[in-house]
Design an enzyme around this catalytic site. Structure first.
Site, PDB file in Angstrom:
ATOM      1  CB  CYS A   2      -4.587  -8.919   8.296  1.00  0.00           C
ATOM      2  SG  CYS A   2      -4.108  -9.792   6.775  1.00  0.00           S
ATOM      3  NE  ARG A  50      -3.497 -14.804   4.426  1.00  0.00           N
ATOM      4  CZ  ARG A  50      -3.145 -15.654   3.481  1.00  0.00           C
ATOM      5  NH1 ARG A  50      -3.683 -16.863   3.439  1.00  0.00           N
ATOM      6  NH2 ARG A  50      -2.243 -15.315   2.577  1.00  0.00           N
ATOM      7  CG  LEU A  51      -7.907  -8.791   2.725  1.00  0.00           C
ATOM      8  CD1 LEU A  51      -9.307  -9.281   2.366  1.00  0.00           C
ATOM      9  CD2 LEU A  51      -7.834  -7.272   2.623  1.00  0.00           C
ATOM     10  CB  ALA A  52      -5.994 -14.482   1.551  1.00  0.00           C
ATOM     11  CG  ASN A  75      -2.804  -4.964   9.026  1.00  0.00           C
ATOM     12  OD1 ASN A  75      -3.202  -5.356   7.930  1.00  0.00           O
ATOM     13  ND2 ASN A  75      -3.031  -3.741   9.471  1.00  0.00           N
ATOM     14  N   GLY A  76      -0.356  -6.247   6.878  1.00  0.00           N
ATOM     15  CA  GLY A  76       0.372  -5.418   5.922  1.00  0.00           C
ATOM     16  C   GLY A  76       0.951  -6.197   4.771  1.00  0.00           C
ATOM     17  CD  GLU A  77      -0.043  -7.155   1.307  1.00  0.00           C
ATOM     18  OE1 GLU A  77       0.806  -8.021   1.002  1.00  0.00           O
ATOM     19  OE2 GLU A  77      -1.249  -7.408   1.487  1.00  0.00           O
ATOM     20  CG  LEU A 231      -9.289   3.779  -4.720  1.00  0.00           C
ATOM     21  CD1 LEU A 231      -9.410   4.348  -3.313  1.00  0.00           C
ATOM     22  CD2 LEU A 231     -10.523   2.945  -5.063  1.00  0.00           C
ATOM     23  CB  VAL A 267     -17.361   7.068  -4.990  1.00  0.00           C
ATOM     24  CG1 VAL A 267     -16.385   7.898  -4.163  1.00  0.00           C
ATOM     25  CG2 VAL A 267     -18.728   7.024  -4.317  1.00  0.00           C
ATOM     26  CB  THR A 316     -11.660  17.186   7.718  1.00  0.00           C
ATOM     27  OG1 THR A 316     -11.898  18.558   8.039  1.00  0.00           O
ATOM     28  CG2 THR A 316     -11.138  17.087   6.298  1.00  0.00           C
ATOM     29  NE  ARG A 319     -15.235  18.061   4.501  1.00  0.00           N
ATOM     30  CZ  ARG A 319     -14.977  19.343   4.699  1.00  0.00           C
ATOM     31  NH1 ARG A 319     -15.651  20.017   5.617  1.00  0.00           N
ATOM     32  NH2 ARG A 319     -14.050  19.961   3.990  1.00  0.00           N
ATOM     33  N   GLY A 342      -4.101   7.362  -3.990  1.00  0.00           N
ATOM     34  CA  GLY A 342      -3.174   8.482  -4.144  1.00  0.00           C
ATOM     35  C   GLY A 342      -2.911   9.307  -2.907  1.00  0.00           C
TER      36      GLY A 342
END
Length: 493
Positions: A2, A50-52, A75-77, A231, A267, A316, A319, A342
């Site tokens: 969020c 908000r990102l729900a 913001n967070g969990e 990922l 990716v 760094t 990139r 990770g």
């Protein structure tokens, strides 16, 4: 992730000020495209984008206690929110959001409650009873947070610099593991693990304890009410995250809602090491694997947007952020809102190749401590902002507080790289998951040498970036002899 923005004590409670706060909060909408909220109490404003992820239907913010005298934007969990709710039997919660516990914990425990939180977070809590406030950031700085001071004496808090830089005389990163209380007007470090002093631990290496601790760190991050994935570059760290996730996903609430088959994402440039290794691991684990390819020109074209979002000129970081930024957009387009990643392993276990030169265990341990303390400026910043740019959340189990305590309490002699004894970098982590009966990974993946993220996506990415920078910056580069060509180019983008 969020986006939060708070303006505290600005001596202006006008409608014009409210409109300005809303305008600045919208600069963070990419972090939280699902809903917006704003609470005003006199000359204090708490805004939220908000990102729900947990309780999407009713967990909108700001959040309140029962009488709405304590207000919080987060913001967070909070991964242990269900256990914390059990400590609050006399409280009534308005939502199922994991962050709903914060206001109620403050009522019961005061500012000491921050130490009870297990998760990644940054928040501002306003106590309307006395107009005091509290600001805190998670232990390692997984979530981004900044603090600024206005000419009128106001204090500004924002998830990103772009939310406050136009309004503040001075501003800086809010330090990880700290809280700010308006009652004493000072920062205080709430996170004080034994390793922080850089004293040398002596606990013997226990591979099963290390394995169980990491598995627990991954399992708690499966808390989600929305589609998610991992990922997967095919390197050791992302492969272990994917392996443990795939092993324990069945039977979780997430699996019941979204199915037991894990989705993985990678990716790279065409023919890159990561694409090849990622597919091999995905095939071994049986994940639904998604490969995203980009060209050097795609990356170069994105650099201006990358710098805008990650807010650094560190070469760094830029990139490495660019492929992650491009991948995050693709992942979000598939309807996924959370990924497990990770980051942090190399800092904890001395995984970078220069650790081969560590003269003794004492110096190795001190360097790992320094690297962890600096993560919020580099890898955490990249993982947080490159994903948040597209409304995607990244969770990092290697930076779990309990796991870090276990890993950093091991006698660092076990982390020393000794090729003549068959001990490569991160040997203790590799050995902990070297299970002959129920293998987590193929041996050659488990013992694959470290690739930098921006190297693994394809070596020509770095070469192409350098060539482009030299072509477009060399005409006045000689004036700036102490700045590398890529850094000079990024600065003028």
């Amino acid at each position: 992730m969020c986006g939060i923005l708070a303006v505290l004590g600005c001596s202006d409670d006008s409608q014009a000020k409210r409109v300005r706060v809303l305008e600045l909060s919208r600069r963070l909408k990419h972090r939280g495209p699902d809903w917006s909220g704003l609470y005003q109490h006199g000359d204090c404003y708490l805004a939220h984008q908000r990102l729900a992820i947990v309780d999407p239907a009713s967990g909108d913010q700001p959040l309140y206690n029962e009488d709405k005298k304590i207000v919080v934007t987060v913001n967070g969990e909070i991964y242990n929110h269900e256990q914390l709710r059990q400590l609050l039997p006399n409280h009534k919660f308005r939502t199922g959001s994991d962050c709903d516990v914060i206001a109620h914990l403050y009522e019961e425990y005061g500012e000491k409650f921050v130490e009870m939180l297990d998760g990644m977070f940054s928040f501002v809590l306003l106590d309307a009873r006395d107009n005091s406030f509290l600001v805190a950031r998670d232990a390692i700085g997984i979530t981004s947070l900044y603090i600024g001071w206005g000419l009128d004496g106001s204090i500004w808090i924002s998830s990103e610099l772009k939310g406050l830089n136009d309004e503040c005389e001075t501003f800086e990163a809010f330090p990880p593991g700290h809280l700010y209380s308006s009652k004493n007007g000072a920062l205080r470090r709430w996170y004080n693990p034994p390793w922080f002093s850089e004293s040398i631990p002596s606990t013997p290496y226990d591979p099963l304890l290390l394995r169980r601790s990491f598995e627990n760190a991954v399992i708690k991050r499966l808390m989600t009410d929305v589609p998610f994935g991992v990922l997967l570059s095919g390197g050791l760290d992302s492969s272990l995250v994917a392996s443990v996730t795939a092993r324990y996903l069945a039977g979780t609430k997430a699996a019941k809602s979204w199915g037991p088959q894990l989705h993985s994402f990678c990716v790279g440039l065409e023919g890159s090491p990561d694409l090849k290794a990622g597919k091999e691991v995905a095939d071994y684990l049986g994940t639904v694997h998604h490969e995203f390819r980009f060209s050097v020109q795609d990356g170069i074209d994105a650099i201006e947007d990358v710098i805008y979002h990650i807010e650094t000129y560190d070469v760094t970081t830029i990139r490495a952020s660019t492929p992650m930024f491009l991948m995050s957009r693709k992942i979000k387009s598939l309807g996924v809102k959370m990924v497990i990643s990770g980051e942090g392993s190399d800092e904890i276990f001395g995984g970078y190749l220069y650790f081969h030169k560590a003269p003794n265990k004492e110096e190795l341990h001190r360097e790992t401590c320094r690297k962890i303390k600096a993560l919020h400026q580099y890898d955490c910043l990249r993982a947080n902002k490159a994903t948040s740019a597209w409304g995607l959340e990244a969770r990092v189990p290697f930076l779990d507080k309990e796991f870090i305590d276990v890993a950093m309490n091991i006698d660092p002699e076990w982390k020393m790289i000794k090729p003549n004894q068959g001990r490569m970098e991160k040997w203790i982590l590799r050995k902990a998951f070297d299970d002959e009966e129920k293998p987590y990974l193929p041996k050659h993946i488990l013992y694959r040498q470290k690739e930098q993220f921006s190297d693994g996506v394809g070596y020509s990415w770095i070469d192409g970036l350098k060539a482009h920078a030299e072509l477009h910056a060399c005409f006045i580069f000689s004036i700036f002899t102490k700045i590398t060509t890529p850094r000079f180019f990024f600065f003028f983008v």
